[in-house]
Write a protein that holds these residues in place. Sequence first.
Motif, mmCIF file in Angstrom:
data_model
loop_
_atom_site.group_PDB
_atom_site.id
_atom_site.type_symbol
_atom_site.label_atom_id
_atom_site.label_comp_id
_atom_site.label_asym_id
_atom_site.label_seq_id
_atom_site.Cartn_x
_atom_site.Cartn_y
_atom_site.Cartn_z
ATOM 1 N N GLU A 49 0.838 -1.211 0.000
ATOM 2 C CA GLU A 49 0.000 0.000 0.000
ATOM 3 C C GLU A 49 0.869 1.256 0.000
ATOM 4 N N SER A 50 1.924 1.219 0.809
ATOM 5 C CA SER A 50 2.782 2.397 0.911
ATOM 6 C C SER A 50 3.470 2.689 -0.417
ATOM 7 N N ARG A 51 3.958 1.650 -1.102
ATOM 8 C CA ARG A 51 4.652 1.880 -2.375
ATOM 9 C C ARG A 51 3.679 2.419 -3.428
ATOM 10 N N LEU A 52 2.434 1.961 -3.359
ATOM 11 C CA LEU A 52 1.436 2.470 -4.307
ATOM 12 C C LEU A 52 1.183 3.960 -4.053
ATOM 13 N N ILE A 53 1.087 4.339 -2.777
ATOM 14 C CA ILE A 53 0.876 5.751 -2.417
ATOM 15 C C ILE A 53 2.089 6.591 -2.848
ATOM 16 N N GLU A 54 3.288 6.076 -2.566
ATOM 17 C CA GLU A 54 4.512 6.810 -2.933
ATOM 18 C C GLU A 54 4.564 7.049 -4.444
ATOM 19 N N GLN A 55 4.237 6.001 -5.200
ATOM 20 C CA GLN A 55 4.246 6.140 -6.673
ATOM 21 C C GLN A 55 3.218 7.178 -7.121
ATOM 22 N N ALA A 56 2.041 7.123 -6.499
ATOM 23 C CA ALA A 56 0.962 8.031 -6.908
ATOM 24 C C ALA A 56 1.326 9.489 -6.624
ATOM 25 N N LEU A 57 2.141 9.728 -5.589
ATOM 26 C CA LEU A 57 2.486 11.104 -5.218
ATOM 27 C C LEU A 57 3.756 11.616 -5.898
ATOM 28 N N ASP A 58 4.568 10.702 -6.422
ATOM 29 C CA ASP A 58 5.840 11.113 -7.016
ATOM 30 C C ASP A 58 5.639 11.547 -8.482
ATOM 31 N N PRO A 59 6.210 12.699 -8.876
ATOM 32 C CA PRO A 59 6.009 13.169 -10.257
ATOM 33 C C PRO A 59 6.488 12.171 -11.311
ATOM 34 N N ASN A 60 7.482 11.349 -10.958
ATOM 35 C CA ASN A 60 7.982 10.351 -11.914
ATOM 36 C C ASN A 60 7.443 8.953 -11.644
ATOM 37 N N GLY A 61 6.491 8.852 -10.725
ATOM 38 C CA GLY A 61 5.902 7.548 -10.420
ATOM 39 C C GLY A 61 6.847 6.596 -9.715
ATOM 40 N N LEU A 62 7.847 7.162 -9.018
ATOM 41 C CA LEU A 62 8.828 6.291 -8.350
ATOM 42 C C LEU A 62 8.509 6.142 -6.865
ATOM 43 N N SER A 63 8.599 4.926 -6.383
ATOM 44 C CA SER A 63 8.425 4.665 -4.951
ATOM 45 C C SER A 63 9.763 4.887 -4.253
ATOM 46 N N THR A 64 9.763 4.795 -2.937
ATOM 47 C CA THR A 64 11.035 4.921 -2.206
ATOM 48 C C THR A 64 11.941 3.727 -2.506
ATOM 49 N N THR A 65 11.352 2.574 -2.826
ATOM 50 C CA THR A 65 12.158 1.405 -3.214
ATOM 51 C C THR A 65 12.939 1.722 -4.490
ATOM 52 N N ALA A 66 12.233 2.229 -5.498
ATOM 53 C CA ALA A 66 12.896 2.549 -6.773
ATOM 54 C C ALA A 66 13.954 3.621 -6.565
ATOM 55 N N ARG A 67 13.655 4.599 -5.702
ATOM 56 C CA ARG A 67 14.643 5.653 -5.469
ATOM 57 C C ARG A 67 15.872 5.108 -4.721
ATOM 58 N N ALA A 68 15.639 4.158 -3.794
ATOM 59 C CA ALA A 68 16.773 3.532 -3.088
ATOM 60 C C ALA A 68 17.650 2.777 -4.085
ATOM 61 N N VAL A 69 17.031 2.069 -5.028
ATOM 62 C CA VAL A 69 17.796 1.317 -6.039
ATOM 63 C C VAL A 69 18.575 2.289 -6.929
ATOM 64 N N LEU A 70 17.937 3.371 -7.340
ATOM 65 C CA LEU A 70 18.629 4.351 -8.196
ATOM 66 C C LEU A 70 19.857 4.931 -7.485
#
Lengths: 77, 195
Positions: A49-70
């Motif tokens: 649920e949290s990753r879905l919310i993060e994606q929905a709020l991020d201008p690039n659709g990235l969750s904190t998981t994706a940002r950690a990987v980047l």
Amino acid sequence: MSDDPRDLLIEEAASAFRERNAWGRILPSPSWLDLPAEERDALFARQLESRLIEQALDPNGLSTTARAVLERLKVLF
Amino acid sequence: MTDEHRADRLEDAFRRARSGNLEAFAEWMAMVEIPLRRSLRRFARAVDVEAAVQETLTRMWVLASDSQWALEGSDASLKYAFRVARNVALEEVRRFRQDRFVELEELENLLEGLVEMELPDPALGRAIEYCMERLPRQPRRALSARLRDGCLPDREIAAGVGMKVNSFLQNIVRARRLLADCLERRGVRLGEMLS
């Protein structure tokens, strides 16, 4: 405020931050290791649920998981 | 957007990532993360799914950068990512000796992920923003900071909003409950969307 230790432990493990060992291998959250099996199911749902919310709020659709990987990839490559 | 267009966009992003384009890889990750995570549901009791997803995405970048590696067929990158995720999860089960929580043989023989890919819905984003704005101040500050900076340690995020780690976590738990209630009143049930 919530003082339920179960909720706080799940919330701690819901973070995308993970430590790494000396060889750079990602480690499970210490809070995840402390959770009993049925609470790990609850954690799975909360993370999803949290990753879905993060994606929905991020201008690039990235969750904190994706940002950690980047961030990791920028360090490694 | 049709399923076919979604699949084309996914494979196009992965093809561009193969030339070392990190922005294209980020675009690809945004599309595959949720289906990838859902494909690991059966492992949730034996594997820290967060760690497995991050390791899978990192390995996909390494594979994407290998010019000798051929990838063909429809949804090829997504299907391959499912396979990598399952292998990573099985490695993690053995590494941390968590096999008492799962039937390892059953998981080894699981069919590859069939979870369909979906792109984030802009209407969902607007509903979340509406409800976030209506949260009490401290829970909103804590949850906003975690949603934005969650790849950092909680002690750093908590310090940034002037809270002790315990009250930071308490505020997030409270904020999530209030957010879920508000979304439900607006007809959004996140749990059902992800089940």
